[in-house]
Design an enzyme around this catalytic site. Structure first.
Site, PDB file in Angstrom:
ATOM      1  N   GLN A  14       0.927  -1.012   0.007  1.00 44.54           N
ATOM      2  CA  GLN A  14      -0.021   0.130  -0.129  1.00 44.54           C
ATOM      3  C   GLN A  14       0.824   1.153  -0.054  1.00 44.54           C
ATOM      4  OE1 GLN A  14      -2.738  -1.947   3.358  1.00 44.54           O
ATOM      5  NE2 GLN A  14      -3.469   0.061   3.005  1.00 44.54           N
ATOM      6  N   PHE A  43      -6.202  -4.214   2.941  1.00 43.23           N
ATOM      7  CA  PHE A  43      -7.038  -4.155   4.342  1.00 43.23           C
ATOM      8  C   PHE A  43      -6.208  -3.522   5.541  1.00 43.23           C
ATOM      9  CE2 PHE A  43      -8.866  -7.822   2.149  1.00 43.23           C
ATOM     10  CZ  PHE A  43     -10.112  -7.065   1.770  1.00 43.23           C
ATOM     11  N   ARG A  68      -5.481   6.864  17.054  1.00 43.78           N
ATOM     12  CA  ARG A  68      -7.014   6.948  16.228  1.00 43.78           C
ATOM     13  C   ARG A  68      -8.106   6.527  17.202  1.00 43.78           C
ATOM     14  NH1 ARG A  68      -9.515   7.922  11.283  1.00 43.78           N
ATOM     15  NH2 ARG A  68      -7.428   8.728  10.256  1.00 43.78           N
ATOM     16  N   ARG A 119      -8.165  -2.081   8.576  1.00 42.47           N
ATOM     17  CA  ARG A 119      -9.263  -1.180   8.285  1.00 42.47           C
ATOM     18  C   ARG A 119      -9.730  -0.526   9.726  1.00 42.47           C
ATOM     19  NH1 ARG A 119     -13.176  -3.735   3.699  1.00 42.47           N
ATOM     20  NH2 ARG A 119     -13.955  -2.138   2.896  1.00 42.47           N
ATOM     21  N   PHE A 162      -8.168   1.138  11.633  1.00 42.35           N
ATOM     22  CA  PHE A 162      -6.790   1.901  12.129  1.00 42.35           C
ATOM     23  C   PHE A 162      -7.136   2.129  13.554  1.00 42.35           C
ATOM     24  CE2 PHE A 162      -3.070   4.550  12.129  1.00 42.35           C
ATOM     25  CZ  PHE A 162      -2.261   3.692  11.547  1.00 42.35           C
ATOM     26  N   THR A 195      -3.839  11.102  10.468  1.00 39.87           N
ATOM     27  CA  THR A 195      -3.692  11.832  11.716  1.00 39.87           C
ATOM     28  C   THR A 195      -2.230  12.248  11.612  1.00 39.87           C
ATOM     29  OG1 THR A 195      -2.997   9.896  13.001  1.00 39.87           O
ATOM     30  CG2 THR A 195      -5.514  10.413  13.268  1.00 39.87           C
ATOM     31  N   ALA A 245      -5.962   5.356   5.436  1.00 42.35           N
ATOM     32  CA  ALA A 245      -6.865   6.100   6.140  1.00 42.35           C
ATOM     33  C   ALA A 245      -8.096   6.610   5.192  1.00 42.35           C
ATOM     34  CB  ALA A 245      -5.965   7.581   6.434  1.00 42.35           C
ATOM     35  N   GLU A 282     -13.079   2.717   5.116  1.00 45.49           N
ATOM     36  CA  GLU A 282     -13.134   2.099   6.367  1.00 45.49           C
ATOM     37  C   GLU A 282     -14.499   2.161   7.029  1.00 45.49           C
ATOM     38  OE1 GLU A 282      -9.472   4.420   6.987  1.00 45.49           O
ATOM     39  OE2 GLU A 282      -8.734   2.640   8.228  1.00 45.49           O
TER      40      GLU A 282
HETATM   41  N1  MTE Z   1     -11.502  -2.767  -0.270  1.00 48.36           N
HETATM   42  C1  MTE Z   1     -10.831  -3.860  -0.803  1.00 48.36           C
HETATM   43  N2  MTE Z   1     -11.663  -4.447  -1.664  1.00 48.36           N
HETATM   44  N3  MTE Z   1      -9.462  -4.259  -0.602  1.00 48.36           N
HETATM   45  C2  MTE Z   1      -8.971  -3.819   0.379  1.00 48.36           C
HETATM   46  O1  MTE Z   1      -7.722  -4.158   0.930  1.00 48.36           O
HETATM   47  N4  MTE Z   1      -8.841  -2.013   2.141  1.00 48.36           N
HETATM   48  C3  MTE Z   1      -9.561  -0.914   2.809  1.00 48.36           C
HETATM   49  C4  MTE Z   1     -10.702  -0.219   2.208  1.00 48.36           C
HETATM   50  N5  MTE Z   1     -11.334  -1.078   1.378  1.00 48.36           N
HETATM   51  C5  MTE Z   1      -9.505  -2.677   1.183  1.00 48.36           C
HETATM   52  C6  MTE Z   1     -10.771  -2.169   0.547  1.00 48.36           C
HETATM   53  C7  MTE Z   1      -8.934   0.046   3.846  1.00 48.36           C
HETATM   54  S1  MTE Z   1      -8.164  -0.670   5.152  1.00 48.36           S
HETATM   55  C8  MTE Z   1      -8.429   1.347   3.443  1.00 48.36           C
HETATM   56  S2  MTE Z   1      -7.817   2.639   4.259  1.00 48.36           S
HETATM   57  C9  MTE Z   1      -8.913   1.823   2.120  1.00 48.36           C
HETATM   58  O2  MTE Z   1      -9.720   0.834   1.278  1.00 48.36           O
HETATM   59  C10 MTE Z   1      -7.888   2.370   1.173  1.00 48.36           C
HETATM   60  O3  MTE Z   1      -8.373   2.695   0.103  1.00 48.36           O
HETATM   61  P1  MTE Z   1      -9.121   4.173  -0.324  1.00 48.36           P
HETATM   62  O4  MTE Z   1      -8.309   5.219   0.559  1.00 48.36           O
HETATM   63  O5  MTE Z   1      -8.901   4.456  -1.852  1.00 48.36           O
HETATM   64  O6  MTE Z   1     -10.342   4.144   0.115  1.00 48.36           O
HETATM   65  N1  HPA Z   2      -4.642   5.667   9.017  1.00 49.00           N
HETATM   66  C1  HPA Z   2      -4.267   4.715   8.510  1.00 49.00           C
HETATM   67  N2  HPA Z   2      -3.030   4.667   8.164  1.00 49.00           N
HETATM   68  C2  HPA Z   2      -2.287   5.551   8.595  1.00 49.00           C
HETATM   69  C3  HPA Z   2      -2.466   6.533   9.603  1.00 49.00           C
HETATM   70  C4  HPA Z   2      -3.948   6.473   9.469  1.00 49.00           C
HETATM   71  O1  HPA Z   2      -4.395   7.608  10.322  1.00 49.00           O
HETATM   72  N3  HPA Z   2      -1.485   7.214   9.868  1.00 49.00           N
HETATM   73  C5  HPA Z   2      -0.413   6.609   9.666  1.00 49.00           C
HETATM   74  N4  HPA Z   2      -0.638   5.533   8.687  1.00 49.00           N
HETATM   75 MO1  MOS Z   3      -6.379   1.033   6.107  1.00 52.56          MO
HETATM   76  S1  MOS Z   3      -6.012   0.359   7.734  1.00 52.56           S
HETATM   77  O1  MOS Z   3      -6.084   2.837   6.727  1.00 52.56           O
HETATM   78  O2  MOS Z   3      -5.083   0.722   5.120  1.00 52.56           O
END
Ligand code: MTE
Ligand code: HPA
Ligand code: MOS
Length: 784
Positions: free
Chosen positions: A215, A246, A328, A360, A362, A463, A532, A733
């Site tokens: 990521q 995730f 968080r 997810r 966090f 954060t 995030a 999330e």
């Molecule tokens: N959805 C799918 N299909 N697969 C993933 O790994 N990760 C989640 C969420 N949805 C995830 C997911 C997490 S932990 C985060 S922080 C966000 O997607 C990250 O992507 P975004 O910021 O583009 O929403």
């Molecule tokens: N969310 C997810 N990932 C992160 C964050 C947060 O607030 N800060 C640093 N990594």
């Molecule tokens: Mo999501 S736990 O912020 O990768």
């Protein structure tokens, strides 16, 4: 305000040719994924001479390494060699923030599964077989597994944090009622379908190409450069897509990138390293388990007056992301409620297990669950409807000027909690159903039901303020096709699709004209993790700005042709339109190229308004909040402890949705994943510190059959009141935490079961996850 989420019946994005933004387009790689042509790291054609690395793992939770005997491993034909800490000439630790994590165990081991070294061979199976033959002579030292032990021993990865407002002690003393108790919530394995993997390729002149399932390619690049002793400009990390992440690939993906690179460096050939599922379970960090102690004072209506809370997170053996995760959690202890006099102590405990990491939410889920538990306990104490108690405690609208400031001094300016909860209570028919549940319970001694509505208010932004920046690069080619690159990564969440939509929308093109390329540290430097939930907010805006710059260039060009002002030019239906003429986009692009107009641009975005003080955790850490609520009905079998989620109604704030189909998928997936965390996903470490549940045979994620028959998801479609890309809201999330309604509904059902047994129904001590065993224990609590 609510609107039913769309249902899709066919796979033809082309049916919506001129409306790139706001439409339920399919995921840009959906067809490639289902037909097996989408490329993941393990699918990349291997370069001749590629070797494979497998981990040598500690079998002791804490101990002093006396000797490592690699002879048996090296005797296996095809094994090329072994890498241990002593082979690292430079820094022997990962170059992360806390700098407390050895790349390979140095003199001591700190958990069962810790990587002591690698075996490198000419096939994966040989490497894995040989790694198991390495004999590690380790003298055991005492190990710590629980947060209680850690607190007693003052074993912390980071110092405790205290947040206080008002005088909670005094407020609780004055209150008419008090509840106090403890809560324990387990961790969670990410269980991404694609396990952790990296493929490191040495290039000419000490340069490196790393394919990584991460990521955070920028951080993998940084760690690899540091470990190899080269500058960042010599390392390129690429990630086309991940098979799920995730949070589990925010830092953990980088470890594999470093391991593969060190092996590639030693043997001077490409090295691939992929963990099998058991190794992945044993080596990589998980969601932080939390334990809580609370004391809350409240009045006869259930209005919370004072709260004293101790939160202890089990961080595992190193800091990793535990600081921001625990922060968080502190930021989300209020969830939807105004906490007037409050005192929170947050302990970041060091134990001899995997180093727990992002997952997810966090820390948000771990913050919210305790206040929701307290709301339930207050309602049961006063025999009130828990929804009433929740409503009583909600943040008020900030224009009322009262009860709208969080315990970290941020004013909640975009509060939609009251109307959202009201709408869901009515659409789910909560009041009636609560009566029906109670009637059912009075007639059925064995199967008890419970129903609950819980809200979510989730802060959007990293954060750590500095991470809230992003870059993008948009290239228009002379045939009018467009390529987009941005710093975000694709893990299935649909980020690339949404970014393509925003660019298509800006340029007035159809989606099929836009391609998003693999994330690449050489295209967008210093990009933040995709995390995030802010991937689209940040990268979508950066890409939009880049597209706007190209528009500006093209508009100026056609203005010159047609003698009009730039404001009179529009980009629609694949055409560029002036008051005089409509020209196909492609035609203008060709002409513009011939006239030496720049057809590509970068874009950069940083989130405005946010700031906060790291030491006191006060300020405005979040740009805005995403809200939501779920109504869940469950049934439990009071003889076996088994449970089922029967009905779920969700109302999720998505702002103005850029892609309702993808948002719907995020809500469904997030909820079910949260339900797994709180019901069947149980991680068990035995007394020696061995994770006994390290495979799907013993660790159960929800399956299709666990999806409730009644699963109704509606959108709250009010546009984001902050100036966010497309007026949308982050959705990745927040829905995860809607599953807290499952846990609350289960406690309501348990309370009904205890009523029949003439046991105390006020305090329900249910440990999460609510496995059959934990439900039975909660029903019979006083008998044990
Ligand atoms: N959805 C799918 N299909 N697969 C993933 O790994 N990760 C989640 C969420 N949805 C995830 C997911 C997490 S932990 C985060 S922080 C966000 O997607 C990250 O992507 P975004 O910021 O583009 O929403
Ligand atoms: N969310 C997810 N990932 C992160 C964050 C947060 O607030 N800060 C640093 N990594
Ligand atoms: Mo999501 S736990 O912020 O990768």
């Amino acid at each position: 305000m609510s609107k039913s989420a769309p249902s899709l019946t066919n796979c033809e994005n082309k049916k919506l040719p001129h409306q790139a933004m706001g439409h339920p387009h399919f995921h840009e790689s959906a067809c490639a994924q289902v037909s097996g042509t989408a490329v993941y790291v393990d699918d990349i054609e291997e370069i001749k001479g590629t070797l494979y690395a497998a981990p040598i793992m500690s079998r002791v939770a804490h101990g002093q390494i006396k000797n490592i005997n690699t002879k048996l491993a090296l005797d296996i034909p095809g094994v090329k060699g072994v890498l241990l800490s002593r082979d690292i000439r430079g820094d022997k630790k990962f170059s992360n923030f806390a700098h407390d994590e050895p790349i390979f165990a140095i003199d001591q081991v700190h958990y069962i599964g810790q990587v002591i070294g690698l075996v490198v061979a000419d096939s994966v199976m040989k490497a894995r077989k040989a790694a198991k033959l390495v004999e590690c002579d380790i003298t055991p030292l005492t190990h710590i597994l629980s947060v209680e032990q850690a607190i007693r021993a003052k074993s912390f990865v980071l110092p405790p944090v205290y947040v206080k407002r008002g005088d909670s002690e005094k407020a609780i003393k004055k209150a008419a009622h008090i509840v106090s108790g403890q809560l324990r919530v387990g961790g969670q394995e990410h269980f991404y379908l694609e396990g952790q993997i990296a493929y490191a390729v040495p290039l000419e002149q000490s340069q490196w190409l790393i394919y990584s399932s991460t990521q955070h390619p920028g951080e993998a690049q940084h760690w690899v450069a540091h470990a190899l002793g080269v500058e960042l400009n010599a390392v390129k990390v690429e990630c086309k897509r991940m098979g799920g992440a995730f949070g589990g690939k925010e830092t953990q993906g980088g470890h594999l990138a470093v391991w593969a690179s060190l092996a590639a460096h030693k043997f001077n050939c490409p090295v691939k390293m992929r963990l099998d599922r058991d190794e992945d379970f044993l080596i990589t960090g998980k969601r932080h388990p939390f334990s809580y102690k609370y004391r809350a004072g409240f009045d006869g209506k259930g209005l919370l007056q004072g709260l004293d809370l101790i939160m202890a997170s089990n961080c595992g053996f190193s800091a990793d992301l535990s600081g921001p995760v625990a922060d968080r959690a502190v930021f989300h202890v209020d969830n939807a409620y105004f906490l007037e006099d409050v005192s929170i102590a947050s302990f970041r405990c060091k134990t001899h297990t995997q180093s727990h990491t992002a997952f997810r939410g966090f820390g948000g889920p771990q913050g919210m669950i305790v206040i929701e538990h307290i709301m339930g306990e207050i309602a049961r104490t006063l025999s009130l409807d828990p929804l009433e108690v929740r409503n009583t405690n909600l943040y008020k609208h900030h224009l009322d000027g009262q009860r709208c400031v969080t315990h970290y001094h941020m004013t909640v300016e975009d509060n939609i909690l009251e109307p959202l909860l009201k709408t869901l209570a009515s659409s789910s028919n909560y009041k009636e159903r609560r009566k029906e549940v109670s009637q059912w319970n009075s007639k059925n001694p064995l199967i008890k039901r419970g129903i609950s509505i819980t809200p979510v208010k989730f802060g959007i932004s990293f954060t750590a303020t500095l991470f809230n920046q992003a870059g993008a690069l948009v290239n228009v080619y002379t045939d009018g096709s467009v390529q987009v690159n941005h710093g975000g990564t694709e893990m299935g969440q649909g980020l690339h699709t949404k970014v393509a939509q925003i660019v298509a929308g800006e340029l007035g093109l159809t989606l099929d004209k836009i391609r998003v390329t693999a994330t690449d540290t050489s295209k967008i430097p210093n990009a933040s993790a995709t995390a995030a939930s802010s991937g689209f907010d940040l990268n979508g805006r950066a890409a939009q700005y880049a597209a706007r710059q190209i528009k500006t260039n093209l508009a100026a060009f056609v203005c010159g042709l047609d003698q009009c002002g730039a404001g009179a030019v529009s980009f629609e239906n694949s055409e560029i339109i002036t008051p005089k003429r409509k020209r196909p986009f492609k035609e203008v692009v060709e002409l513009a190229y011939a006239n030496r107009i720049q057809l590509w641009s970068d874009g950069f975005y940083r989130t405005p308004k946010i700031h906060y003080d790291k030491t006191t955790l006060s300020g405005r850490p979040f740009y805005y909040f995403t809200y939501g609520a779920a109504c869940t009905e469950v049934a439990i079998d009071t003889l076996t402890g088994e449970s089922r989620v029967l009905k779920v109604d969700i109302l999720q704030d998505v702002g103005k949705s850029i892609n309702p189909a993808i948002d719907l998928g995020q809500i469904e997936g997030g909820f079910i994943q949260g339900m797994g965390w709180l019901t069947n996903e149980e991680l068990v470490w035995n007394a020696q510190g061995h994770l006994s549940t390290h495979a799907p045979s013993t660790y159960k994620i929800p399956s299709v059959g666990d999806t409730p028959d009644h699963f109704v998801i509606d959108f709250w479609t009010q546009p984001n009141c902050e100036d966010n890309v497309f007026s949308s809201k982050a959705v990745g999330e927040p829905p995860f935490m809607l599953a807290i309604s499952v846990f609350e509904a289960l406690k309501e059902a348990i309370s009904a079961a205890r009523e029949d047994l003439v046991l105390d129904t006020k305090h329900i001590d249910l440990v999460a996850p609510a496995t059959a065993e934990n439900i039975l224990k909660a029903i019979r609590a006083s008998d044990f």
